[in-house]
Design a protein around this motif. Structure first.
Motif, PDB file in Angstrom:
ATOM      1  N   MET A   1     -11.779  -5.545  -4.142  1.00  0.00           N
ATOM      2  CA  MET A   1     -10.466  -5.551  -3.489  1.00  0.00           C
ATOM      3  C   MET A   1      -9.846  -4.185  -3.656  1.00  0.00           C
ATOM      4  N   ALA A   2      -9.634  -3.453  -2.577  1.00  0.00           N
ATOM      5  CA  ALA A   2      -9.136  -2.091  -2.635  1.00  0.00           C
ATOM      6  C   ALA A   2      -7.616  -2.067  -2.802  1.00  0.00           C
ATOM      7  N   ASN A   3      -7.103  -0.937  -3.335  1.00  0.00           N
ATOM      8  CA  ASN A   3      -5.668  -0.740  -3.454  1.00  0.00           C
ATOM      9  C   ASN A   3      -5.128  -0.377  -2.078  1.00  0.00           C
ATOM     10  N   THR A   4      -4.361  -1.273  -1.468  1.00  0.00           N
ATOM     11  CA  THR A   4      -3.880  -1.055  -0.106  1.00  0.00           C
ATOM     12  C   THR A   4      -2.387  -0.741  -0.069  1.00  0.00           C
ATOM     13  N   ILE A   5      -1.749  -0.538  -1.247  1.00  0.00           N
ATOM     14  CA  ILE A   5      -0.320  -0.227  -1.286  1.00  0.00           C
ATOM     15  C   ILE A   5      -0.120   1.212  -0.849  1.00  0.00           C
ATOM     16  N   ARG A   6       0.740   1.430   0.132  1.00  0.00           N
ATOM     17  CA  ARG A   6       0.992   2.766   0.668  1.00  0.00           C
ATOM     18  C   ARG A   6       2.095   3.447  -0.136  1.00  0.00           C
ATOM     19  N   ALA A   7       1.816   4.629  -0.614  1.00  0.00           N
ATOM     20  CA  ALA A   7       2.806   5.359  -1.392  1.00  0.00           C
ATOM     21  C   ALA A   7       3.970   5.791  -0.498  1.00  0.00           C
ATOM     22  N   ASP A   8       5.208   5.759  -1.063  1.00  0.00           N
ATOM     23  CA  ASP A   8       6.376   6.201  -0.293  1.00  0.00           C
ATOM     24  C   ASP A   8       6.367   7.708  -0.085  1.00  0.00           C
ATOM     25  N   LEU A   9       5.784   8.418  -1.037  1.00  0.00           N
ATOM     26  CA  LEU A   9       5.807   9.873  -0.966  1.00  0.00           C
ATOM     27  C   LEU A   9       4.459  10.427  -1.382  1.00  0.00           C
ATOM     28  N   ILE A  10       3.902  11.315  -0.602  1.00  0.00           N
ATOM     29  CA  ILE A  10       2.699  12.052  -0.967  1.00  0.00           C
ATOM     30  C   ILE A  10       3.126  13.455  -1.342  1.00  0.00           C
ATOM     31  N   THR A  11       2.943  13.839  -2.597  1.00  0.00           N
ATOM     32  CA  THR A  11       3.330  15.163  -3.056  1.00  0.00           C
ATOM     33  C   THR A  11       2.165  16.126  -2.947  1.00  0.00           C
ATOM     34  N   TYR A  12       2.484  17.403  -3.047  1.00  0.00           N
ATOM     35  CA  TYR A  12       1.449  18.417  -2.986  1.00  0.00           C
ATOM     36  C   TYR A  12       0.708  18.533  -4.304  1.00  0.00           C
ATOM     37  N   ASP A  13       1.431  18.361  -5.410  1.00  0.00           N
ATOM     38  CA  ASP A  13       0.877  18.533  -6.753  1.00  0.00           C
ATOM     39  C   ASP A  13       0.979  17.209  -7.506  1.00  0.00           C
ATOM     40  N   PRO A  22       0.347   3.255  -8.010  1.00  0.00           N
ATOM     41  CA  PRO A  22       0.030   2.119  -8.903  1.00  0.00           C
ATOM     42  C   PRO A  22      -1.424   2.204  -9.347  1.00  0.00           C
ATOM     43  N   PRO A  23      -1.738   1.654 -10.520  1.00  0.00           N
ATOM     44  CA  PRO A  23      -3.134   1.693 -10.982  1.00  0.00           C
ATOM     45  C   PRO A  23      -4.032   0.857 -10.070  1.00  0.00           C
ATOM     46  N   ILE A  24      -5.305   1.221 -10.053  1.00  0.00           N
ATOM     47  CA  ILE A  24      -6.287   0.463  -9.254  1.00  0.00           C
ATOM     48  C   ILE A  24      -6.439  -0.923  -9.873  1.00  0.00           C
ATOM     49  N   PRO A  25      -6.229  -1.966  -9.070  1.00  0.00           N
ATOM     50  CA  PRO A  25      -6.326  -3.322  -9.647  1.00  0.00           C
ATOM     51  C   PRO A  25      -7.773  -3.742  -9.833  1.00  0.00           C
ATOM     52  N   ARG A  26      -8.007  -4.596 -10.823  1.00  0.00           N
ATOM     53  CA  ARG A  26      -9.317  -5.213 -11.026  1.00  0.00           C
ATOM     54  C   ARG A  26      -9.185  -6.699 -10.753  1.00  0.00           C
ATOM     55  N   VAL A  27     -10.075  -7.209  -9.926  1.00  0.00           N
ATOM     56  CA  VAL A  27     -10.016  -8.620  -9.578  1.00  0.00           C
ATOM     57  C   VAL A  27     -10.611  -9.444 -10.707  1.00  0.00           C
ATOM     58  N   ARG A  28      -9.846 -10.410 -11.168  1.00  0.00           N
ATOM     59  CA  ARG A  28     -10.322 -11.332 -12.193  1.00  0.00           C
ATOM     60  C   ARG A  28      -9.816 -12.734 -11.842  1.00  0.00           C
ATOM     61  N   LEU A 128     -15.930 -12.856  -5.175  1.00  0.00           N
ATOM     62  CA  LEU A 128     -14.726 -12.243  -4.615  1.00  0.00           C
ATOM     63  C   LEU A 128     -13.497 -12.515  -5.463  1.00  0.00           C
ATOM     64  N   ASN A 129     -13.601 -13.464  -6.376  1.00  0.00           N
ATOM     65  CA  ASN A 129     -12.494 -13.764  -7.283  1.00  0.00           C
ATOM     66  C   ASN A 129     -12.757 -13.279  -8.695  1.00  0.00           C
ATOM     67  N   GLY A 130     -13.699 -12.360  -8.857  1.00  0.00           N
ATOM     68  CA  GLY A 130     -13.848 -11.684 -10.136  1.00  0.00           C
ATOM     69  C   GLY A 130     -14.944 -12.165 -11.042  1.00  0.00           C
ATOM     70  N   TYR A 131     -15.832 -13.043 -10.575  1.00  0.00           N
ATOM     71  CA  TYR A 131     -16.972 -13.493 -11.369  1.00  0.00           C
ATOM     72  C   TYR A 131     -18.162 -12.542 -11.179  1.00  0.00           C
ATOM     73  N   SER A 132     -18.947 -12.367 -12.229  1.00  0.00           N
ATOM     74  CA  SER A 132     -20.281 -11.788 -12.099  1.00  0.00           C
ATOM     75  C   SER A 132     -21.224 -12.913 -11.703  1.00  0.00           C
ATOM     76  N   THR A 133     -22.159 -12.649 -10.785  1.00  0.00           N
ATOM     77  CA  THR A 133     -22.999 -13.732 -10.259  1.00  0.00           C
ATOM     78  C   THR A 133     -24.468 -13.345 -10.285  1.00  0.00           C
ATOM     79  N   PRO A 220     -17.123  -8.024 -21.123  1.00  0.00           N
ATOM     80  CA  PRO A 220     -16.923  -9.276 -21.881  1.00  0.00           C
ATOM     81  C   PRO A 220     -15.756 -10.110 -21.382  1.00  0.00           C
ATOM     82  N   GLU A 221     -14.787  -9.483 -20.721  1.00  0.00           N
ATOM     83  CA  GLU A 221     -13.621 -10.234 -20.251  1.00  0.00           C
ATOM     84  C   GLU A 221     -13.857 -10.905 -18.899  1.00  0.00           C
ATOM     85  N   LYS A 222     -15.001 -10.645 -18.313  1.00  0.00           N
ATOM     86  CA  LYS A 222     -15.291 -11.161 -16.973  1.00  0.00           C
ATOM     87  C   LYS A 222     -16.249 -12.347 -17.076  1.00  0.00           C
TER      88      LYS A 222
END
Length: 775
Positions: A1-13, A22-28, A128-133, A220-222
């Motif tokens: 699941m990709a991070n699809t939140i659009r930033a309000d501001l893109i800075t140069y630096d 926001p941090p990249i989410p991990r699906v669990r 798709l819901n965070g299990y290893s299969t 181990p948490e998955k």
């Protein structure tokens, strides 16, 4: 699941204080979602395992039962592919196109072997819901025209079925000593022989333990979802001799007495009620006292081998359970141990057989008592492809009528099941009698993981899961059952369960010849059994015709709802792709193969059975002389091979393991480039007839010989076609299972039907050009 939140501001630096992402989410999955291990054993009747009163010791199963629950009314579909697809999707087998095994798929929606995208498998939802299969062992859900190493892999475990890792075989059965294996979609070379200790069950168990250990070390948490489907105890019954020998003398009393003994133990264990009745012996099978005395040891050995095979398989399941305990994750793992994807198999015939393929080739009459007696010491070993007799299959389904394939009666569909989950089940060692079906596994796992049923998977809107979660019964032995209506159908054998009552009709007998004439479907005799009749022993059809009619009508409603119609009891026509209406991978009259191609199942190779044909190869012979296999198809139980032996060109036709026919060149092959060719002139007059095999080198005849008979339907269920070697069990006794590769160069091999040029020489460039032109 990709991070699809659009930033309000893109800075140069990125160091700019206003640069925030926001941090990249991990699906669990939700907190507390358990690991899941589904164990599915193959071809085991309700009355086989000691856990459910049978004679085959299953200590690992008993251990889980003592710490969990035994389900006495859990049901399958009566056949492997349908049960597996139902298990993996939570839908009825016709709903997902699996009304039969993949090898007999037709164009009808309920029988196509193609799973609709609107009915995604459980593994995909969990992934798709965070299990290893991961999937280990048997996969018999891939349409046969998609089983080659070229794909497409949409229906393979690691393709569209949601598993991140797969180690196992594609198809209905495997030679346990010489399996044709894949890791993901890549063919696997087996490095050890049976003599060096190789057997598939411990191999796949080792792979499973390793995968789980790695998964828990790195994530181990998955949680994980592992599907462990060994393909045992499907024929061939292959097991190390010492495991079969553990049962020496334990079946000398015969299958009739064994049914009675098992029935008594089942009552003692409480897996059937005290007032249950043992169903009558099958009238089509000889009683044990009618079996000739000198043949009884053969039949007894067949059962010893099978019992050893089941205990051996359970032993390795026990190793897997030990590994979970050592990792301290067993308590948090929901374990389903399903003892059979259908009832015990009666496909071994009245006598049993040394080579199971005899059944499919119409050669079971050759499996005479004398033939089997001469091979009794080889049962279960690498040279065999054995199966036990019908009488044992019926005994393994005690206390019920019929066997695998017969979806109408509990003998074909009722399979003992144990569920173990200490963190989710308070009860220990209890029994549950609520009705359940294999389609109930997926919704149970989703509820245990607190995941909703999927509405959309990979962009496809999903149709409803058809099973009912069994979670309600985990901690309530008296909870009213929720799965109250279930249809059954296989090969015209039909049944309906509705509020405890069953209406059933047996249409086809499993051990009948494949071309046997079937009665009209409307002429089938229906039986009716009450909600108090645990074993379907007392037919009430004549006493209660109105009740029977009510259930028959409901069966028709369910059949219409789930794509069962039109009913199709054909077998021979469905084996032929042309009459069945399914795609074929190879069309036309020829096929070009190249060095390194291998493990091509029969549906992926031009069929040369029952017709004149030729095999032509361009080879380069080394200076030291030719040796090894140029091309082979099949195994020691049937097939053919073109190879070099002691420098001479040689052809072997293996007729079902009954006899080998050889043709050999008079002279050694000279060094350098040559075209070698085998022409087979089929005698005609029907299927499985003989012919004449002629060898040519550079267009010159070098040898000729008679082949008295051929195999009409199948060479091997799992050993395929190889170019440059003979992997698996060797077709010819002239070479062994390893080290048989051709020692020169193979530039191409052409299989051709009825292509016999006058000069017995083809232009390899023209052959390649013609092959490419048809792509």
């Amino acid at each position: 699941m990709a991070n699809t939140i659009r930033a309000d501001l893109i800075t140069y630096d990125a160091k700019d204080p206003d640069s925030k992402f926001p941090p990249i989410p991990r699906v669990r999955p939700p907190k507390g979602a358990p690991n899941v291990l589904v164990i599915l054993i193959d071809d085991v009747g309700f009355g086989a395992s000691s856990t459910f009163g049978g004679p085959c010791q299953t200590p690992a199963l008993e251990r889980l039962a003592q710490g969990g629950l035994r389900y006495t009314r859990f049901h399958t579909t009566a056949l492997c592919s349908p049960t597996r697809q139902a298990l993996l999707t939570g839908r009825n087998h016709h709903s997902v196109g699996m009304g039969g095994i993949t090898e007999i798929a037709t164009g009808a929606p309920g029988y196509s072997s193609v799973r609709p995208n609107s009915k995604a498998p459980l593994a995909m939802t969990l992934k798709l819901n965070g299990y290893s299969t991961a999937h280990f062992g048997k996969c018999h859900e891939v349409p046969v025209w998609q089983t080659s190493p070229a794909g497409p892999f949409d229906a393979w475990p690691t393709g569209g079925n949601g598993f991140e890792y797969f180690y196992g075989f594609i198809g209905g059965e495997a030679n346990q000593w010489y399996p044709t294996l894949y890791e993901g979609t890549t063919p696997v070379e087996i490095e050890r022989t049976p003599e060096e200790g190789y057997h598939f069950v411990p191999d796949m168990t080792d792979k499973t333990i390793k995968w789980i250990g790695q998964q828990k070390a790195l994530m181990p948490e998955k949680p994980f979802f592992v599907y462990f489907a060994p393909g045992a105890t499907h024929a061939p019954h292959h097991v190390p001799k010492e495991w079969a020998d553990k049962y020496k003398g334990q079946f000398d009393q015969g299958y009739d007495k064994l049914r009675e003994q098992t029935f008594a133990r089942q009552k003692q264990l409480g897996v059937i009620p005290a007032d249950a009745k043992l169903t009558a012996p099958n009238a089509e099978v000889p009683r044990w006292e009618e079996v000739p005395e000198d043949f009884k040891p053969v039949l007894a050995r067949e059962m010893e081998v099978y019992a050893g095979f089941l205990e051996y398989t359970d032993h390795h399941v026990g190793r897997l359970i030990d590994a979970l305990e050592n990792l301290e994750i067993l308590d948090d793992t929901l374990v389903y141990y399903i003892v059979g994807d259908n009832g015990a198999s009666a496909e071994g015939g009245i006598n049993g057989c040394y080579n199971e393929m005899s059944y499919f080739n119409g050669l079971q009459d050759l499996e005479t008592p004398e033939y089997l007696t001469a091979r009794i010491e080889k049962f279960g070993g690498p040279q065999s492809y054995n199966h036990f007799a019908v009488g044992w299959a019926l005994a393994m389904c005690t206390p019920y009528q019929w066997t695998k394939q017969v979806a109408s009666h509990w003998g074909g569909t009722r399979n003992g099941t144990v569920i173990h989950w200490p963190n989710g089940i308070r009860a220990k060692g209890e029994i549950r009698h609520q009705f359940a079906h294999v389609i109930d596994v997926a919704p149970t796992i989703l509820e245990a993981a607190r995941l909703p049923h999927p509405e959309s998977v990979n962009g496809f809107q999903q149709e409803a899961i058809e099973g009912k979660s069994m979670l309600y019964s985990f901690n309530d032995a008296d909870a009213p059952e929720r799965h109250t209506t279930q249809y059954f159908e296989m090969f015209g054998n039909r049944g309906l369960y509705h509020n405890g009552w069953t209406a059933v009709t047996k249409h086809r007998t499993p051990w009948a010849p494949q071309d046997a004439k079937m009665p009209a479907l409307d002429d089938d005799k229906w039986e009716l059994y009450s909600d108090k009749d645990w074993t379907q022993a007392n037919d009430l059809a004549k006493e209660m015709p109105e009740k029977l009619y009510e259930l028959q009508r409901q069966w028709l409603i369910e059949a219409t709802r789930y794509n069962v119609l039109p009913l199709d009891d054909r077998l021979t026509e469905k084996m032929n792709p042309d009459t069945a209406g399914r795609p074929i991978l190879i069309s036309g009259d020829e096929q070009l193969l190249f060095s390194g191609m291998g493990r091509l199942l029969e549906n992926n190779v031009l069929s040369i059975k029952n017709k004149s044909h030729s095999v032509t190869a361009e080879i380069v012979v080394p200076d030291k002389g030719a040796e090894g296999v140029i091309i082979s198809q099949g195994a020691n139980i049937g097939g053919w091979s073109l190879y070099a032996k002691d420098g001479r060109l040689k052809y072997c036709y293996n007729w079902g393991g009954f006899k080998n026919f050889f043709v050999e060149s008079a002279q050694r092959l000279p060094s350098g480039q040559h075209q070698v060719r085998m022409e087979f002139d089929y005698a005609g007059g029907g299927m499985g007839k003989g012919g004449t095999s002629t060898l040519y080198v550079d267009g010159q005849k070098v040898g000729e010989g008679k082949v008295d008979a051929t195999l009409a339907i199948v060479f091997s269920a799992d050993d395929g076609c190889d170019v440059g070697e003979d992997s698996g069990a060797p077709v010819s006794p002239d070479y062994g299972p390893v080290g048989n590769a051709f020692n020169g160069e193979i530039r191409g091999v052409r299989l051709s039907i009825a292509d016999d040029p006058d000069n017995h020489l083809i232009d390899p460039k023209e052959a390649i050009r013609a092959a490419i032109g048809r792509q």
